[in-house]
Design a protein around this motif. Structure first.
Motif, PDB file in Angstrom:
ATOM      1  N   ILE A 104      39.546   2.389  -0.595  1.00  0.00           N
ATOM      2  CA  ILE A 104      39.365   1.290  -0.951  1.00  0.00           C
ATOM      3  C   ILE A 104      40.348   0.137  -0.301  1.00  0.00           C
ATOM      4  CG2 ILE A 104      39.328  -0.294  -3.072  1.00  0.00           C
ATOM      5  CD1 ILE A 104      38.273   1.900  -4.654  1.00  0.00           C
ATOM      6  N   THR A 105      41.540   0.741  -0.468  1.00  0.00           N
ATOM      7  CA  THR A 105      42.369  -0.220   0.180  1.00  0.00           C
ATOM      8  C   THR A 105      42.223  -0.708   1.750  1.00  0.00           C
ATOM      9  OG1 THR A 105      44.254   0.519  -1.283  1.00  0.00           O
ATOM     10  CG2 THR A 105      44.933  -0.544   0.888  1.00  0.00           C
ATOM     11  N   LEU A 106      41.644   0.221   2.484  1.00  0.00           N
ATOM     12  CA  LEU A 106      41.260   0.197   3.907  1.00  0.00           C
ATOM     13  C   LEU A 106      40.133  -0.838   3.994  1.00  0.00           C
ATOM     14  CD1 LEU A 106      41.954   0.778   6.792  1.00  0.00           C
ATOM     15  CD2 LEU A 106      40.452   3.044   6.419  1.00  0.00           C
ATOM     16  N   LEU A 107      39.226  -0.506   3.144  1.00  0.00           N
ATOM     17  CA  LEU A 107      37.925  -1.274   3.175  1.00  0.00           C
ATOM     18  C   LEU A 107      38.265  -2.805   2.850  1.00  0.00           C
ATOM     19  CD1 LEU A 107      35.475   1.068   1.161  1.00  0.00           C
ATOM     20  CD2 LEU A 107      35.156   0.465   3.731  1.00  0.00           C
ATOM     21  N   ASP A 108      39.275  -3.086   1.813  1.00  0.00           N
ATOM     22  CA  ASP A 108      39.757  -4.390   1.630  1.00  0.00           C
ATOM     23  C   ASP A 108      40.257  -4.959   2.905  1.00  0.00           C
ATOM     24  OD1 ASP A 108      39.982  -6.563   0.037  1.00  0.00           O
ATOM     25  OD2 ASP A 108      41.917  -5.821  -0.755  1.00  0.00           O
ATOM     26  N   GLU A 109      41.076  -4.062   3.302  1.00  0.00           N
ATOM     27  CA  GLU A 109      41.987  -4.948   4.700  1.00  0.00           C
ATOM     28  C   GLU A 109      40.943  -4.982   5.949  1.00  0.00           C
ATOM     29  OE1 GLU A 109      44.998  -5.775   4.882  1.00  0.00           O
ATOM     30  OE2 GLU A 109      45.541  -5.288   2.681  1.00  0.00           O
ATOM     31  N   LEU A 110      39.980  -4.131   5.765  1.00  0.00           N
ATOM     32  CA  LEU A 110      39.175  -4.582   7.059  1.00  0.00           C
ATOM     33  C   LEU A 110      38.121  -5.788   6.566  1.00  0.00           C
ATOM     34  CD1 LEU A 110      38.173  -0.866   7.936  1.00  0.00           C
ATOM     35  CD2 LEU A 110      39.679  -2.329   9.298  1.00  0.00           C
ATOM     36  N   GLY A 111      38.028  -6.212   5.368  1.00  0.00           N
ATOM     37  CA  GLY A 111      37.148  -7.281   5.404  1.00  0.00           C
ATOM     38  C   GLY A 111      35.617  -6.843   4.847  1.00  0.00           C
ATOM     39  N   PHE A 112      35.580  -5.364   4.400  1.00  0.00           N
ATOM     40  CA  PHE A 112      34.307  -4.996   3.955  1.00  0.00           C
ATOM     41  C   PHE A 112      33.981  -5.329   2.582  1.00  0.00           C
ATOM     42  CE2 PHE A 112      34.330  -1.884   7.742  1.00  0.00           C
ATOM     43  CZ  PHE A 112      34.060  -2.790   8.714  1.00  0.00           C
ATOM     44  N   ILE A 113      35.112  -5.325   1.711  1.00  0.00           N
ATOM     45  CA  ILE A 113      34.917  -5.646   0.330  1.00  0.00           C
ATOM     46  C   ILE A 113      35.990  -6.649  -0.079  1.00  0.00           C
ATOM     47  CG2 ILE A 113      34.240  -3.218  -0.263  1.00  0.00           C
ATOM     48  CD1 ILE A 113      36.858  -2.667  -1.106  1.00  0.00           C
ATOM     49  N   ASP A 114      36.034  -7.271  -1.265  1.00  0.00           N
ATOM     50  CA  ASP A 114      36.719  -8.202  -1.762  1.00  0.00           C
ATOM     51  C   ASP A 114      36.915  -7.985  -3.252  1.00  0.00           C
ATOM     52  OD1 ASP A 114      38.430 -10.157  -1.697  1.00  0.00           O
ATOM     53  OD2 ASP A 114      37.260 -11.810  -1.067  1.00  0.00           O
ATOM     54  N   ARG A 164      28.098  -5.779   4.363  1.00  0.00           N
ATOM     55  CA  ARG A 164      26.946  -5.412   4.379  1.00  0.00           C
ATOM     56  C   ARG A 164      26.409  -5.395   5.727  1.00  0.00           C
ATOM     57  NH1 ARG A 164      24.843  -5.976  -0.790  1.00  0.00           N
ATOM     58  NH2 ARG A 164      26.206  -6.621  -2.303  1.00  0.00           N
ATOM     59  N   SER A 165      26.926  -6.067   6.584  1.00  0.00           N
ATOM     60  CA  SER A 165      26.438  -6.035   8.040  1.00  0.00           C
ATOM     61  C   SER A 165      26.860  -4.763   8.743  1.00  0.00           C
ATOM     62  CB  SER A 165      27.098  -7.279   8.912  1.00  0.00           C
ATOM     63  OG  SER A 165      26.647  -8.510   8.317  1.00  0.00           O
ATOM     64  N   HIS A 166      27.868  -4.415   8.241  1.00  0.00           N
ATOM     65  CA  HIS A 166      28.513  -3.028   8.750  1.00  0.00           C
ATOM     66  C   HIS A 166      27.404  -1.877   8.123  1.00  0.00           C
ATOM     67  CE1 HIS A 166      31.383   0.013  10.256  1.00  0.00           C
ATOM     68  NE2 HIS A 166      31.410   0.340   9.067  1.00  0.00           N
ATOM     69  N   LEU A 167      27.175  -1.967   6.936  1.00  0.00           N
ATOM     70  CA  LEU A 167      26.192  -0.997   6.333  1.00  0.00           C
ATOM     71  C   LEU A 167      24.863  -1.132   7.087  1.00  0.00           C
ATOM     72  CD1 LEU A 167      26.542  -1.545   2.484  1.00  0.00           C
ATOM     73  CD2 LEU A 167      27.334   0.610   4.207  1.00  0.00           C
ATOM     74  N   ALA A 168      24.522  -2.415   7.410  1.00  0.00           N
ATOM     75  CA  ALA A 168      23.030  -2.591   8.158  1.00  0.00           C
ATOM     76  C   ALA A 168      23.244  -1.897   9.478  1.00  0.00           C
ATOM     77  CB  ALA A 168      22.776  -3.891   8.218  1.00  0.00           C
ATOM     78  N   GLU A 169      24.350  -2.046  10.164  1.00  0.00           N
ATOM     79  CA  GLU A 169      24.764  -1.294  11.416  1.00  0.00           C
ATOM     80  C   GLU A 169      24.460   0.046  11.523  1.00  0.00           C
ATOM     81  OE1 GLU A 169      28.103  -3.279  12.898  1.00  0.00           O
ATOM     82  OE2 GLU A 169      27.276  -5.347  13.216  1.00  0.00           O
ATOM     83  N   ASN A 170      24.929   0.693  10.361  1.00  0.00           N
ATOM     84  CA  ASN A 170      24.972   2.248  10.268  1.00  0.00           C
ATOM     85  C   ASN A 170      23.958   2.628   9.344  1.00  0.00           C
ATOM     86  OD1 ASN A 170      27.602   2.921  11.855  1.00  0.00           O
ATOM     87  ND2 ASN A 170      28.025   1.013  10.731  1.00  0.00           N
ATOM     88  N   ALA A 171      22.927   2.155   9.111  1.00  0.00           N
ATOM     89  CA  ALA A 171      21.911   2.275   8.128  1.00  0.00           C
ATOM     90  C   ALA A 171      21.594   3.738   7.990  1.00  0.00           C
ATOM     91  CB  ALA A 171      20.789   1.231   8.220  1.00  0.00           C
ATOM     92  N   GLU A 172      21.026   4.349   9.279  1.00  0.00           N
ATOM     93  CA  GLU A 172      20.557   5.741   9.315  1.00  0.00           C
ATOM     94  C   GLU A 172      21.696   6.612   8.910  1.00  0.00           C
ATOM     95  OE1 GLU A 172      18.853   8.591  12.881  1.00  0.00           O
ATOM     96  OE2 GLU A 172      19.191   6.414  13.380  1.00  0.00           O
ATOM     97  N   GLN A 173      22.958   6.503   9.308  1.00  0.00           N
ATOM     98  CA  GLN A 173      23.903   7.216   8.923  1.00  0.00           C
ATOM     99  C   GLN A 173      24.254   6.993   7.279  1.00  0.00           C
ATOM    100  OE1 GLN A 173      27.780   6.762  10.436  1.00  0.00           O
ATOM    101  NE2 GLN A 173      28.497   8.813   9.830  1.00  0.00           N
ATOM    102  N   VAL A 174      24.105   5.929   6.923  1.00  0.00           N
ATOM    103  CA  VAL A 174      24.375   5.859   5.343  1.00  0.00           C
ATOM    104  C   VAL A 174      23.304   6.697   4.608  1.00  0.00           C
ATOM    105  CG1 VAL A 174      24.222   4.082   3.403  1.00  0.00           C
ATOM    106  CG2 VAL A 174      25.500   3.742   5.547  1.00  0.00           C
TER     107      VAL A 174
END
Length: 204
Positions: free
Chosen positions: A101-111, A129-139
Motif C-alpha cells: 500500500i505504501t508503494l502504491l501511494d508513493e507511485l501515485g496510484f492511490i491516495d 486507474r490508467s495503470h489498471l486499464a493498461e494492464n486490464a488483461e493481467q488484472v
C-alpha cells in the motif's frame, strides 16, 4: 514512513510523511515486498524447498490496486476481501499488505482519503486507474485465479462437515456420557441419526 527515490531527483511527498526518514529505491522496495510475500506463501503452504508464490512480480500490486479501485479500502479490508475471494485458502499478512500500500501511494496510484477513526482508507487515483486499464488483461487473469482458488476450496473443503460431526460427538458425549439416559432417549437419538444418515445417502 519510507520515502522512495523516483529517478531524476523528483520525489512525491504527502502531508504527514517524515521528510527526514530513510530513502529507498522503489524497485528495491518492491523486490523486498515480493520476498516477504514469497516467504509467507511458503510458511502457509508448508513443504520443503521453494514453493511457487501466490503472486509473482507486480501481481500483488495489481490485485490491491484493483480492489481499491472497486471501492476505497484500508489494509484489513484488503486482507479480508482476498481471504473471502479464495474461500480462506490465502490471506496475505499485514507485513505484506501495508508495504505494498505504501508503494502504491508513493507511485501515485492511490491516495489517502479522509476517514473516521485511526484506519487509513485509500482510493484509486486517475493515474492508478490508467495503470489498471493498461494492464486490464493481467488484472482479469489475477482476479480469475483468486476466484478459481475459492471455488476449488469450496468443492474440496470438508471443514463444515468436520465441525458438524465434532459438534454431534460432543453433544452425544455430554448427554450420554454420564450413563443416566433412559433407554427411550437412547433409541430416539439413534433413530434421529439413522434418519439423517439415510437422507445423506439419498443426496445426489
Amino acid at each position: 514512513m519510507f520515502r522512495f527515490s523516483r529517478g531524476g531527483g523528483h520525489r512525491r511527498h504527502h502531508a504527514g510523511h517524515h521528510h527526514g526518514g530513510p530513502e529507498l529505491d522503489a524497485e528495491r522496495f518492491l523486490h523486498w515486498v515480493e520476498r516477504l510475500n514469497d516467504g509467507e506463501h511458503r510458511r502457509r503452504g508448508g513443504g520443503g524447498g521453494r514453493s511457487r508464490r501466490m503472486f509473482d512480480g507486480g501481481e500483488l500490486r495489481l490485485i490491491l490496486l484493483k480492489l481499491i479501485a472497486d471501492e476505497p479500502r484500508h489494509g484489513y479490508d484488503l486482507i479480508r476481501e482476498i481471504e473471502a475471494m479464495t474461500g480462506g485458502a490465502y490471506a496475505p499478512s499485514p507485513g505484506v499488505i501495508y508495504p505494498t500500500i505504501t508503494l502504491l501511494d508513493e507511485l501515485g496510484f492511490i491516495d489517502e482519503q479522509r476517514s473516521e477513526g485511526a484506519k487509513k482508507r485509500f482510493a484509486a487515483t486517475d493515474t492508478g486507474r490508467s495503470h489498471l486499464a493498461e494492464n486490464a488483461e493481467q488484472v482479469d487473469a489475477l482476479i480469475a485465479r483468486l476466484q478459481a482458488l475459492g471455488e476449488h476450496r469450496q468443492r474440496v473443503d470438508a471443514a463444515p462437515l468436520r465441525r458438524a460431526m465434532g459438534g454431534l460427538k460432543m453433544a452425544l458425549g455430554e448427554r450420554f456420557g454420564g450413563g443416566d439416559a433412559s433407554p427411550e432417549m437412547i433409541h430416539d437419538v439413534a433413530a434421529m441419526i439413522d434418519e439423517l444418515a439415510q437422507k445423506v445417502e439419498r443426496l445426489k
